[in-house]
Every structure is written in C-alpha cells, then in structure tokens.
Write an enzyme that holds these catalytic residues in place. Structure first.
Site, mmCIF file in Angstrom:
data_model
loop_
_atom_site.group_PDB
_atom_site.id
_atom_site.type_symbol
_atom_site.label_atom_id
_atom_site.label_comp_id
_atom_site.label_asym_id
_atom_site.label_seq_id
_atom_site.Cartn_x
_atom_site.Cartn_y
_atom_site.Cartn_z
ATOM 1 N N GLU A 185 0.858 -1.186 0.000
ATOM 2 C CA GLU A 185 0.000 0.000 0.000
ATOM 3 C C GLU A 185 0.895 1.236 0.000
ATOM 4 O O GLU A 185 1.888 1.294 0.743
ATOM 5 C CB GLU A 185 -0.909 0.032 1.237
ATOM 6 C CG GLU A 185 -1.737 1.330 1.295
ATOM 7 C CD GLU A 185 -2.688 1.439 2.486
ATOM 8 O OE1 GLU A 185 -2.656 0.560 3.376
ATOM 9 O OE2 GLU A 185 -3.453 2.428 2.518
ATOM 10 N N ASN A 239 -4.412 5.108 -2.086
ATOM 11 C CA ASN A 239 -5.615 5.610 -1.438
ATOM 12 C C ASN A 239 -6.295 6.631 -2.345
ATOM 13 O O ASN A 239 -5.641 7.503 -2.915
ATOM 14 C CB ASN A 239 -5.261 6.252 -0.100
ATOM 15 C CG ASN A 239 -4.882 5.198 0.929
ATOM 16 O OD1 ASN A 239 -5.745 4.507 1.466
ATOM 17 N ND2 ASN A 239 -3.593 5.035 1.174
ATOM 18 N N ASP A 285 -11.700 0.233 2.031
ATOM 19 C CA ASP A 285 -10.789 0.567 3.131
ATOM 20 C C ASP A 285 -11.564 0.717 4.434
ATOM 21 O O ASP A 285 -12.746 1.053 4.431
ATOM 22 C CB ASP A 285 -10.083 1.891 2.803
ATOM 23 C CG ASP A 285 -8.705 1.989 3.425
ATOM 24 O OD1 ASP A 285 -8.366 1.113 4.244
ATOM 25 O OD2 ASP A 285 -7.969 2.932 3.085
ATOM 26 N N GLU A 344 -5.802 -5.213 8.206
ATOM 27 C CA GLU A 344 -4.839 -4.119 8.323
ATOM 28 C C GLU A 344 -4.430 -3.992 9.794
ATOM 29 O O GLU A 344 -5.198 -4.308 10.680
ATOM 30 C CB GLU A 344 -5.574 -2.857 7.849
ATOM 31 C CG GLU A 344 -4.905 -1.548 8.049
ATOM 32 C CD GLU A 344 -5.916 -0.418 7.804
ATOM 33 O OE1 GLU A 344 -6.092 -0.050 6.634
ATOM 34 O OE2 GLU A 344 -6.514 0.071 8.764
HETATM 35 P P1 C2E Z 1 -5.184 3.763 6.118
HETATM 36 O O1 C2E Z 1 -5.463 3.855 4.661
HETATM 37 O O2 C2E Z 1 -6.149 3.002 6.945
HETATM 38 O O3 C2E Z 1 -3.712 3.214 6.262
HETATM 39 C C1 C2E Z 1 -3.302 2.328 7.250
HETATM 40 C C2 C2E Z 1 -2.652 3.045 8.364
HETATM 41 O O4 C2E Z 1 -2.327 2.120 9.397
HETATM 42 C C3 C2E Z 1 -1.325 3.665 7.958
HETATM 43 O O5 C2E Z 1 -1.193 4.828 8.727
HETATM 44 C C4 C2E Z 1 -0.322 2.619 8.405
HETATM 45 O O6 C2E Z 1 0.956 3.160 8.634
HETATM 46 C C5 C2E Z 1 -0.943 2.167 9.685
HETATM 47 N N1 C2E Z 1 -0.534 0.834 10.055
HETATM 48 C C6 C2E Z 1 -0.281 -0.208 9.254
HETATM 49 N N2 C2E Z 1 0.035 -1.301 9.969
HETATM 50 C C7 C2E Z 1 -0.018 -0.938 11.275
HETATM 51 C C8 C2E Z 1 0.201 -1.634 12.515
HETATM 52 O O7 C2E Z 1 0.527 -2.819 12.576
HETATM 53 N N3 C2E Z 1 0.046 -0.937 13.656
HETATM 54 C C9 C2E Z 1 -0.298 0.379 13.648
HETATM 55 N N4 C2E Z 1 -0.430 0.993 14.825
HETATM 56 N N5 C2E Z 1 -0.514 1.060 12.501
HETATM 57 C C10 C2E Z 1 -0.385 0.399 11.320
HETATM 58 P P2 C2E Z 1 -0.674 6.136 8.115
HETATM 59 O O8 C2E Z 1 0.375 5.837 7.101
HETATM 60 O O9 C2E Z 1 -0.372 7.030 9.257
HETATM 61 O O10 C2E Z 1 -1.896 6.690 7.329
HETATM 62 C C11 C2E Z 1 -3.039 7.107 7.997
HETATM 63 C C12 C2E Z 1 -4.152 7.337 7.062
HETATM 64 O O11 C2E Z 1 -3.887 8.470 6.225
HETATM 65 C C13 C2E Z 1 -4.376 6.198 6.112
HETATM 66 O O12 C2E Z 1 -5.132 5.219 6.761
HETATM 67 C C14 C2E Z 1 -5.135 6.880 5.005
HETATM 68 O O13 C2E Z 1 -6.481 7.020 5.332
HETATM 69 C C15 C2E Z 1 -4.511 8.241 4.991
HETATM 70 N N6 C2E Z 1 -3.510 8.312 3.908
HETATM 71 C C16 C2E Z 1 -2.211 7.951 3.920
HETATM 72 N N7 C2E Z 1 -1.637 8.205 2.731
HETATM 73 C C17 C2E Z 1 -2.610 8.717 1.938
HETATM 74 C C18 C2E Z 1 -2.660 9.169 0.576
HETATM 75 O O14 C2E Z 1 -1.663 9.160 -0.175
HETATM 76 N N8 C2E Z 1 -3.861 9.627 0.126
HETATM 77 C C19 C2E Z 1 -4.974 9.659 0.919
HETATM 78 N N9 C2E Z 1 -6.115 10.111 0.396
HETATM 79 N N10 C2E Z 1 -4.971 9.241 2.172
HETATM 80 C C20 C2E Z 1 -3.805 8.760 2.694
HETATM 81 CA CA CA Z 2 -5.615 2.647 2.992
HETATM 82 CA CA CA Z 3 -7.523 2.042 8.458
#
Ligand code: C2E
Ligand code: CA
Ligand code: CA
Length: 544
Positions: free
Chosen positions: A332, A391, A450, A507
């Site tokens: 991802e 995303n 998602d 996830e």
């Molecule tokens: P998401 O799409 O639900 O992405 C999964 C989030 O969970 C990611 O946080 C990831 O780093 C985190 N994660 C994955 N595995 C684990 C785990 O084992 N433990 C924990 N505690 N966390 C885990 P991240 O990278 O901080 O992203 C947060 C949200 O921001 C994403 O949730 C998504 O909704 C948004 N996001 C991130 N990048 C983009 C992007 O390029 N475009 C858009 N529109 N939204 C984005």
């Molecule tokens: Ca996602």
């Molecule tokens: Ca999520």
C-alpha cells in the site's frame, strides 16, 4: 616579608587605581594593599566590606555586582563549587565611571566553604574593554554557554525589562550556494554576522547558532516596537550586494526569566519553524499552544503547495503478506510529509485538512504517479512487480475526472491495470459516489474497501457491492480481538465476506497471534507492523 618581596609588592601596588585584598576566615583578618579604595575600607570588620565598592558601582551594573557578592557570601556560609569568581563592572573614579574587573580566588575547607580569599580589583585594559563589548559577539559564535551567561547577565542587569529571543534563518540558503557558489554563500553569512554587529547596540546580544541560523536577544518596550526592530534588522540583512533572499523570524517573548535559556531559544526556534517556506508571513511569535497547532490547518494550508512542489511528500510502501506462506504479495502506498525542519509528519496530521480544502486531489494524483513510476521501474529492472494499492480520497469520487486521470497515468507509464489497485473508504451511501465507483469497476480496477468495520461502513454496504477486496480496519481488529465476543464478530464477518465471494485483507496486524487467528477465520492476507512497517521505496526494493 623579605626586602625583595616588599619591593615587589610596592611595585605591584604602585598602581594607584588597583587594589589587592586578602581575607582569612579563622582570624577574621583582612588586608588591603593599594591606595585606591583604601579610603573605602578603613574601618570595617566585615571582610566583605572590602568589596563594599558597591556604592561606587554604576547603577546599571549593580545587579551583576550583587550576584557576585551573594555568590561569595553563599560560599562562606554554605560552600561553593568555584575556585575563582570574577565580575566586570563600571566603578566611579575621579575621572568618572571606568571599567573594572574584580577577581577573587578561594581556599576552601572540606565542606567547600570559603576559608581564605585573595583577590584584586583592577581597571580593565583597553583591549579587555573592547573584548568585553564584543565578547558576547565573538565567543558566542557556536558557544551556547557563553551565550546563556551573557543573556543571564542582561536579565540580572534589567530585572524589570521585557526581553525577546529572535531567531532567524536564511530561507533556501542552499539555493544561494547552488546559484552563486559556496564562497558567495559564506560571504553572505559573514556579511549577516558583520551587519548584525553594527545593527545591535551593546546591550543586544547576537549569535550565529549554525550555518545560516542566527539569534538576537534584545530588550523591548512592546510588541509593536519589537516588530519594528525586526523589520529594521530585516531591511539590512535580507540582501548582500545584489543577492536578495528571505529571512524567517521566530520570536519568543520571555515571560519567566528563570526558565532555562536553552528552552527560550527552542521556543523561538519552534515559532520560526511554523512559518518555514510561508510566502505570506515571515515573523512568528511563540505561543504556548504552538506545539499542538504546529500542524494546524493554517500550517498545513500555508505549506502544502510548497511541500508538493519541493518533493516533501514522499511515498512510503507498506508490504502486504499472504498469511499462509508468509510471502509478500503487494503493497500500500502511504504518504509521508518529510519536512526539512520538522522531520516526518504523519498523514493523520494533514490529510483531514487537505480533504477539506480539496488539495488532497493533487496530492493523491501525485501519489498515484509515484506508484506508477515505481511499478514501471520494477518492470524495467526485470523484477516481478507486485501490485501497489493507492488511497483514493472520497473527494475524487464527486467528479468523473478521476477516471481520465487514472487512465492517462496508466498509459503514460504503460502499467497493466491490475498492478494499480484503489483503496476507497466506503462511508455514507451517495448516488453519485456509487456511480463513480461502479465506473471504476467497469474500467477493470481492483477496488479495496478501506477501513471496513470502522464507524460508518456496515454490512449493508456489502450488498451488491462493486468492491473486490474488504480491508478490515486496524482499530476494528484491535478492539474486537480483545474479547471473545469480539473475536466471534470478526470470525463471522470474515466468513460472511468470503461467502459472498469477496477477498479479505486485515490491516494493522501487530502480532503472530493475531495473524494466526485471522488465518483460522479464513482471512488470507495481512498488512501490519508484525510483517513490516511502511518504508521508503529504497528499503522496499530490498524485499524483492
Ligand atoms: P489507512 O489507509 O487506513 O492506512 C493504514 C494506516 O495504518 C497507515 O497509517 C499505516 O501506517 C498504519 N498501520 C499499518 N500497519 C499498522 C500496525 O501494525 N500498527 C499500527 N499501529 N498502525 C499500522 P498512516 O500511514 O499514518 O496513514 C493514515 C491514514 O492516512 C491512512 O489510513 C489513510 O487514510 C490516509 N492516507 C495515507 N496516505 C494517503 C494518501 O496518499 N492519500 C490519501 N487520500 N490518504 C492517505
Ligand atoms: Ca488505505
Ligand atoms: Ca484504516
């Protein structure tokens, strides 16, 4: 005392402006050599009266002097670490106020109390005076101790005045180096230091903290006057010959003078960082709540454009695994904002703002392109590419433009459709959104739902869904897996989802036990820290 010694003493003490003193605690005796002050100390029993030059001290220097005296008193009563103390101040002489230095050396007992003390009071030489005036400026350069001491001295001298820390740096200083060469860059910085020297009066302290980072500590009357002073600095400092550049100023108004000097500097620094790269504002004042508002709407909105242009948004990839054979099957794309000063900023701190103001459309498109570039490179390098899911913010789903943008990207980089997957958070039902999602499906994209299980999504959304894969939300998983009842809900959700022919990925899988449980329930794919954290593409490449 022998003859020779006596003569030496006479020579030594012949300077009518100097005085030497010796004090012994046990005998409570003191001796004074030298004419200058002897009239002041003729009839007193308190040894410290020797130093009762207090009345001769220039009023502005009284605080500094009193601190010196209180340190000695403390040394006699309680004890002291230092073996020597020194103070420099103006003393009233026949010719008017002159610079003097008073130095005392101590002999201490085991409790570190002063038992004997010898010292001198001498006029400072011209060179010393010059150095004294410039001391802060010369030695403060990259010497935080000297700087702190100088600031403390100012605080002591003006206990009732307002002080401000002003930190500033040259924006895009690297560009100057690149455009004009490093020699010119060095000249620019040397010029700033030189100019500061002439702009600041002797009470204003300035220092160069690092290459292009400077600090000025000054008294001020009110904020208006302070801002005027900053503009005055700026007007002289923001150019060198015909090179013009921008300066960003962070200001900390000292509220509590006992705070550590370092923290005061940090606060000015923090204020400056909030306006880094901001085209509209180049002076920021520190506020208590700055830390929490650092990633505020305003910060994000002021900086997002520049961040996108200068490549501060970086694609990280988090691998996805097949649980059964522990094999990496995809990734991802997750955005990271790598700010030059603030470091990595997490998407939760800025995505919501970007979704509200619409900028997310640009950022997402940038991320999709980054994903395409990576896949193209893997193919070119002869690697077996894995699909990357990107995303897709719901903001896109209100317009049809999305379909064209994606198509163009895939064509531009010649990417097979199945290698770019789309993650969409399904929340409230909306006819238009539903239509766009169905068009995407028709175009042949793999669609991942998602955050399934969180808040708005419901089992209802699975009826007639165009989605291919359900992504079980991290928080849903973590909350529910805690209890037996929750585990049952997860298990049933997985069974049912499989039953209607959808694929599943979990996830936020953090432990081996979670992975095993999910596998038992029939979920074959997982993404989470247990397998790997999101990582820069260079690290991801090593996984192949
Ligand atoms: P998401 O799409 O639900 O992405 C999964 C989030 O969970 C990611 O946080 C990831 O780093 C985190 N994660 C994955 N595995 C684990 C785990 O084992 N433990 C924990 N505690 N966390 C885990 P991240 O990278 O901080 O992203 C947060 C949200 O921001 C994403 O949730 C998504 O909704 C948004 N996001 C991130 N990048 C983009 C992007 O390029 N475009 C858009 N529109 N939204 C984005
Ligand atoms: Ca996602
Ligand atoms: Ca999520």
């Amino acid at each position: 005392m022998g003859d020779v010694q006596q003569k030496m003493m006479n020579i030594l003490f012949s300077d009518p402006k100097s005085m030497f003193f010796y004090w012994n605690c046990k005998e409570n005796s003191w001796q004074v050599f030298g004419d200058y002050i002897s009239r002041m100390v003729s009839d007193t029993e308190n040894p410290l009266q020797v130093l009762l030059v207090k009345d001769l001290v220039l009023p502005e220097d009284k605080n500094v002097f009193e601190i010196f005296m209180s340190q000695i008193e403390k040394g006699i009563k309680i004890g002291i670490e230092e073996h020597k103390l020194e103070v420099q101040c103006h003393l009233n002489c026949k010719e008017g106020f002159q610079w003097y230095k008073i130095i005392t050396r101590f002999i201490k007992n085991e409790q570190k109390q002063i038992v004997e003390m010898a010292g001198s009071l001498e006029p400072m030489t011209d060179i010393e005076i010059m150095q004294k005036k410039q001391m802060v400026h010369i030695t403060m350069d990259r010497n935080p101790q000297v700087f702190s001491a100088a600031v403390r001295e100012q605080f002591a001298k003006y206990p009732d005045d307002n002080f401000a820390f002003i930190q500033f740096d040259v924006e895009k200083f690297k560009m100057i180096n690149e455009l004009y060469g490093e020699d010119v860059g060095t000249e620019v910085l040397a010029n700033i230091l030189d100019t500061l020297k002439s702009l600041c009066n002797k009470e204003q302290l300035y220092a160069r903290l690092s290459a292009d980072l400077f600090m000025v500590v000054t008294k001020y009357q009110d904020e208006k006057q302070l801002v005027e002073f900053i503009h005055y600095l700026e007007s002289h400092l923001d150019h060198y010959k015909d090179i013009h550049y921008r300066l960003a100023f962070g200001v900390y108004l000292v509220t509590e003078k006992t705070t550590e000097i370092r923290h005061m500097g940090d606060s000015a620094s923090l204020a400056r960082k909030t306006i880094k790269g901001n085209a509209l504002q180049n002076i920021a004042f520190y506020k208590e709540d700055l830390k929490s508002t650092l990633y505020s709407r305003k910060f994000v909105e002021d900086n997002m454009g520049n961040a996108l242009q200068t490549g501060q948004f970086v694609m990280y990839l988090q691998p996805k695994y097949s649980i059964a054979d522990n094999e990496m099957i995809g990734a991802e794309a997750l955005v990271r904002w790598i700010h030059p000063e603030l470091g990595t900023i997490s998407p939760i701190n800025f995505i919501p703002v970007l979704e509200e103001n619409g900028f997310i459309v640009k950022l997402d498109e940038y991320m999709w392109e980054q994903a395409c570039i990576a896949i193209r490179r893997w193919i070119d390098e002869g690697k077996k590419p894995v699909p990357i899911s990107v995303n897709v913010s719901r903001v896109h789903l209100l317009k049809d433009q999305l379909i064209i943008t994606l198509k163009n990207l895939l064509e531009k980089y010649r990417i097979p459709r199945e290698l770019l997957e789309l993650e969409i958070t399904e929340t409230v039902q909306n006819i238009n959104i539903d239509r766009v999602i169905r068009s995407l499906k028709k175009e042949g994209y793999t669609l991942l739902m998602d955050d399934f299980g969180s808040g708005a999504s419901s089992l209802n959304t699975l009826k007639n869904t165009p989605f291919d894969v359900i992504k079980i939300d991290r928080e849903f998983l973590n909350d529910f897996i805690e209890s037996e009842r929750g585990q049952k809900i997860i298990a049933h959700t997985i069974h049912m989802t499989k039953d209607i022919g959808l694929d599943l990925i979990a996830e936020g899988v953090e432990t081996k036990e979670q992975a095993a449980f999910l596998q038992d329930c029939g979920c074959d794919m997982a993404q989470g820290y247990y397998y790997a954290k999101p990582m820069p593409i260079s690290n991801f490449d090593e996984l192949f």
